[in-house]
Design a protein around this motif. Structure first.
Motif, PDB file in Angstrom:
ATOM      1  N   THR A  22       0.803  -1.193  -0.097  1.00  0.00           N
ATOM      2  CA  THR A  22       0.150  -0.110   0.114  1.00  0.00           C
ATOM      3  C   THR A  22       0.844   1.284  -0.088  1.00  0.00           C
ATOM      4  OG1 THR A  22      -0.204  -0.021   2.444  1.00  0.00           O
ATOM      5  CG2 THR A  22      -1.900  -1.005   1.125  1.00  0.00           C
ATOM      6  N   ILE A  23       2.134   1.246   0.354  1.00  0.00           N
ATOM      7  CA  ILE A  23       3.087   2.283   0.299  1.00  0.00           C
ATOM      8  C   ILE A  23       4.253   1.747  -0.340  1.00  0.00           C
ATOM      9  CG2 ILE A  23       4.257   3.698   2.010  1.00  0.00           C
ATOM     10  CD1 ILE A  23       2.342   3.434   3.802  1.00  0.00           C
ATOM     11  N   ASP A  24       4.846   2.715  -1.035  1.00  0.00           N
ATOM     12  CA  ASP A  24       6.093   2.479  -1.553  1.00  0.00           C
ATOM     13  C   ASP A  24       7.095   3.461  -1.325  1.00  0.00           C
ATOM     14  OD1 ASP A  24       5.850   4.481  -3.563  1.00  0.00           O
ATOM     15  OD2 ASP A  24       4.989   3.330  -4.988  1.00  0.00           O
ATOM     16  N   ARG A  25       8.296   3.516  -1.729  1.00  0.00           N
ATOM     17  CA  ARG A  25       9.442   4.194  -1.274  1.00  0.00           C
ATOM     18  C   ARG A  25       9.152   5.734  -1.666  1.00  0.00           C
ATOM     19  NH1 ARG A  25      13.595   1.200   0.876  1.00  0.00           N
ATOM     20  NH2 ARG A  25      13.871  -0.539   0.086  1.00  0.00           N
ATOM     21  N   SER A  26       8.414   5.923  -2.835  1.00  0.00           N
ATOM     22  CA  SER A  26       8.310   7.305  -3.313  1.00  0.00           C
ATOM     23  C   SER A  26       7.301   7.901  -2.639  1.00  0.00           C
ATOM     24  CB  SER A  26       8.122   7.273  -4.739  1.00  0.00           C
ATOM     25  OG  SER A  26       6.659   6.552  -4.997  1.00  0.00           O
ATOM     26  N   THR A  27       6.446   7.277  -1.906  1.00  0.00           N
ATOM     27  CA  THR A  27       5.372   8.014  -1.067  1.00  0.00           C
ATOM     28  C   THR A  27       5.531   7.861   0.386  1.00  0.00           C
ATOM     29  OG1 THR A  27       3.923   5.949  -1.230  1.00  0.00           O
ATOM     30  CG2 THR A  27       3.400   7.626  -2.842  1.00  0.00           C
ATOM     31  N   LEU A  28       6.467   7.184   0.785  1.00  0.00           N
ATOM     32  CA  LEU A  28       6.647   6.943   2.089  1.00  0.00           C
ATOM     33  C   LEU A  28       6.766   8.007   3.184  1.00  0.00           C
ATOM     34  CD1 LEU A  28       6.965   4.355   3.828  1.00  0.00           C
ATOM     35  CD2 LEU A  28       9.366   4.476   3.521  1.00  0.00           C
ATOM     36  N   SER A  29       7.614   9.169   2.752  1.00  0.00           N
ATOM     37  CA  SER A  29       7.845  10.183   3.801  1.00  0.00           C
ATOM     38  C   SER A  29       6.533  10.962   3.787  1.00  0.00           C
ATOM     39  CB  SER A  29       9.167  10.871   3.298  1.00  0.00           C
ATOM     40  OG  SER A  29       8.738  11.503   1.886  1.00  0.00           O
ATOM     41  N   ALA A  30       5.542  11.020   2.717  1.00  0.00           N
ATOM     42  CA  ALA A  30       4.321  11.885   2.541  1.00  0.00           C
ATOM     43  C   ALA A  30       3.198  11.132   3.196  1.00  0.00           C
ATOM     44  CB  ALA A  30       3.885  12.304   1.202  1.00  0.00           C
ATOM     45  N   ALA A  31       3.465   9.743   3.767  1.00  0.00           N
ATOM     46  CA  ALA A  31       2.274   9.199   4.172  1.00  0.00           C
ATOM     47  C   ALA A  31       1.941   9.598   5.611  1.00  0.00           C
ATOM     48  CB  ALA A  31       2.757   7.635   4.245  1.00  0.00           C
ATOM     49  N   THR A  32       0.628   9.550   5.950  1.00  0.00           N
ATOM     50  CA  THR A  32       0.247   9.988   7.231  1.00  0.00           C
ATOM     51  C   THR A  32       0.666   8.673   8.247  1.00  0.00           C
ATOM     52  OG1 THR A  32      -2.065   8.822   6.944  1.00  0.00           O
ATOM     53  CG2 THR A  32      -1.856  11.269   6.215  1.00  0.00           C
ATOM     54  N   ASP A  33       0.388   9.054   9.612  1.00  0.00           N
ATOM     55  CA  ASP A  33       0.604   8.177  10.423  1.00  0.00           C
ATOM     56  C   ASP A  33      -0.330   6.890  10.464  1.00  0.00           C
ATOM     57  OD1 ASP A  33       2.745   9.398  11.256  1.00  0.00           O
ATOM     58  OD2 ASP A  33       1.800  10.320  13.114  1.00  0.00           O
ATOM     59  N   GLU A  34      -1.367   7.331  10.017  1.00  0.00           N
ATOM     60  CA  GLU A  34      -2.652   6.320   9.831  1.00  0.00           C
ATOM     61  C   GLU A  34      -2.451   5.465   8.725  1.00  0.00           C
ATOM     62  OE1 GLU A  34      -7.576   6.088   9.346  1.00  0.00           O
ATOM     63  OE2 GLU A  34      -6.365   8.011   8.861  1.00  0.00           O
ATOM     64  N   ALA A  35      -1.799   5.875   7.620  1.00  0.00           N
ATOM     65  CA  ALA A  35      -1.547   5.025   6.614  1.00  0.00           C
ATOM     66  C   ALA A  35      -0.559   4.325   6.943  1.00  0.00           C
ATOM     67  CB  ALA A  35      -1.196   6.119   5.062  1.00  0.00           C
ATOM     68  N   LEU A  36       0.527   4.682   7.626  1.00  0.00           N
ATOM     69  CA  LEU A  36       1.844   3.924   8.051  1.00  0.00           C
ATOM     70  C   LEU A  36       1.115   2.574   9.009  1.00  0.00           C
ATOM     71  CD1 LEU A  36       4.502   6.591   8.806  1.00  0.00           C
ATOM     72  CD2 LEU A  36       4.447   5.073   6.811  1.00  0.00           C
ATOM     73  N   MET A  37       0.395   2.901   9.808  1.00  0.00           N
ATOM     74  CA  MET A  37      -0.321   1.802  10.587  1.00  0.00           C
ATOM     75  C   MET A  37      -1.107   0.919   9.739  1.00  0.00           C
ATOM     76  SD  MET A  37       0.963   2.134  13.523  1.00  0.00           S
ATOM     77  CE  MET A  37       0.166   0.875  14.234  1.00  0.00           C
ATOM     78  N   LYS A  38      -1.791   1.375   8.949  1.00  0.00           N
ATOM     79  CA  LYS A  38      -2.493   0.566   7.941  1.00  0.00           C
ATOM     80  C   LYS A  38      -1.473  -0.602   7.492  1.00  0.00           C
ATOM     81  CE  LYS A  38      -6.757   3.054   7.393  1.00  0.00           C
ATOM     82  NZ  LYS A  38      -7.648   3.819   6.481  1.00  0.00           N
ATOM     83  N   ALA A  39      -0.515  -0.006   6.862  1.00  0.00           N
ATOM     84  CA  ALA A  39       0.750  -0.732   6.211  1.00  0.00           C
ATOM     85  C   ALA A  39       1.115  -1.602   7.008  1.00  0.00           C
ATOM     86  CB  ALA A  39       1.645   0.186   5.363  1.00  0.00           C
ATOM     87  N   ILE A  40       1.287  -1.362   8.330  1.00  0.00           N
ATOM     88  CA  ILE A  40       2.319  -2.278   9.105  1.00  0.00           C
ATOM     89  C   ILE A  40       1.310  -3.423   9.590  1.00  0.00           C
ATOM     90  CG2 ILE A  40       2.920  -2.379  11.655  1.00  0.00           C
ATOM     91  CD1 ILE A  40       3.793   0.442  11.405  1.00  0.00           C
ATOM     92  N   THR A  41      -0.209  -3.147   9.657  1.00  0.00           N
ATOM     93  CA  THR A  41      -1.233  -4.301   9.857  1.00  0.00           C
ATOM     94  C   THR A  41      -0.882  -5.169   8.478  1.00  0.00           C
ATOM     95  OG1 THR A  41      -3.026  -3.156   8.747  1.00  0.00           O
ATOM     96  CG2 THR A  41      -2.768  -2.775  11.200  1.00  0.00           C
ATOM     97  N   LYS A  42      -0.500  -4.718   7.673  1.00  0.00           N
ATOM     98  CA  LYS A  42      -0.574  -5.544   6.320  1.00  0.00           C
ATOM     99  C   LYS A  42       1.057  -6.363   6.100  1.00  0.00           C
ATOM    100  CE  LYS A  42      -4.057  -3.382   3.958  1.00  0.00           C
ATOM    101  NZ  LYS A  42      -4.438  -2.673   2.929  1.00  0.00           N
ATOM    102  N   ARG A  43       1.863  -5.882   7.403  1.00  0.00           N
ATOM    103  CA  ARG A  43       3.297  -6.359   7.276  1.00  0.00           C
ATOM    104  C   ARG A  43       4.265  -5.911   6.599  1.00  0.00           C
ATOM    105  NH1 ARG A  43       1.934  -6.848  11.807  1.00  0.00           N
ATOM    106  NH2 ARG A  43       1.489  -8.853  12.975  1.00  0.00           N
ATOM    107  N   GLU A  44       3.829  -4.629   6.240  1.00  0.00           N
ATOM    108  CA  GLU A  44       4.894  -3.683   5.253  1.00  0.00           C
ATOM    109  C   GLU A  44       6.113  -3.243   6.049  1.00  0.00           C
ATOM    110  OE1 GLU A  44       3.210  -1.353   2.184  1.00  0.00           O
ATOM    111  OE2 GLU A  44       1.233  -2.626   2.380  1.00  0.00           O
ATOM    112  N   GLN A  45       7.298  -3.806   5.952  1.00  0.00           N
ATOM    113  CA  GLN A  45       8.387  -3.395   6.757  1.00  0.00           C
ATOM    114  C   GLN A  45       8.782  -1.955   6.476  1.00  0.00           C
ATOM    115  OE1 GLN A  45      10.021  -5.596   9.035  1.00  0.00           O
ATOM    116  NE2 GLN A  45      11.336  -3.590   9.414  1.00  0.00           N
ATOM    117  N   LEU A  46       8.598  -1.385   5.143  1.00  0.00           N
ATOM    118  CA  LEU A  46       8.937  -0.217   5.092  1.00  0.00           C
ATOM    119  C   LEU A  46       8.009   0.870   5.770  1.00  0.00           C
ATOM    120  CD1 LEU A  46       9.120   0.193   1.139  1.00  0.00           C
ATOM    121  CD2 LEU A  46      10.868   0.203   2.657  1.00  0.00           C
ATOM    122  N   ALA A  47       6.862   0.587   6.064  1.00  0.00           N
ATOM    123  CA  ALA A  47       6.061   1.564   6.920  1.00  0.00           C
ATOM    124  C   ALA A  47       6.566   1.399   8.303  1.00  0.00           C
ATOM    125  CB  ALA A  47       4.625   1.027   6.987  1.00  0.00           C
TER     126      ALA A  47
END
Length: 71
Positions: free
Chosen positions: A5-30
């Protein structure tokens, strides 16, 4: 394969909520981005409580591990 759901190009602009959603999907970058954003602040708080740098590092690692496991 599940699409991230998140890639390197959008990572720094992602909201904390988006990061947490990605973490629930086991996305290490988040989790890495969350650590970059909050690691120093959390370490300062933990160090203030435990007064020992090595112990603070251990606590900080446990915090982020718990986020990973329980997200």
């Amino acid at each position: 394969m599940i699409q991230p759901t998140i890639d390197r190009s959008t990572l720094s602009a992602a909201t904390d909520e988006a990061l947490m959603k990605a973490i629930t999907k086991r996305e290490q970058l988040a989790l890495n981005e969350l650590t970059v954003r909050y690691g120093k602040m959390l370490k300062a708080v933990v160090t203030h409580v435990v007064h020992e740098d090595a112990e603070a590092d251990d606590v900080l690692q446990e915090i982020f591990l718990q986020i990973w496991k329980e997200a």
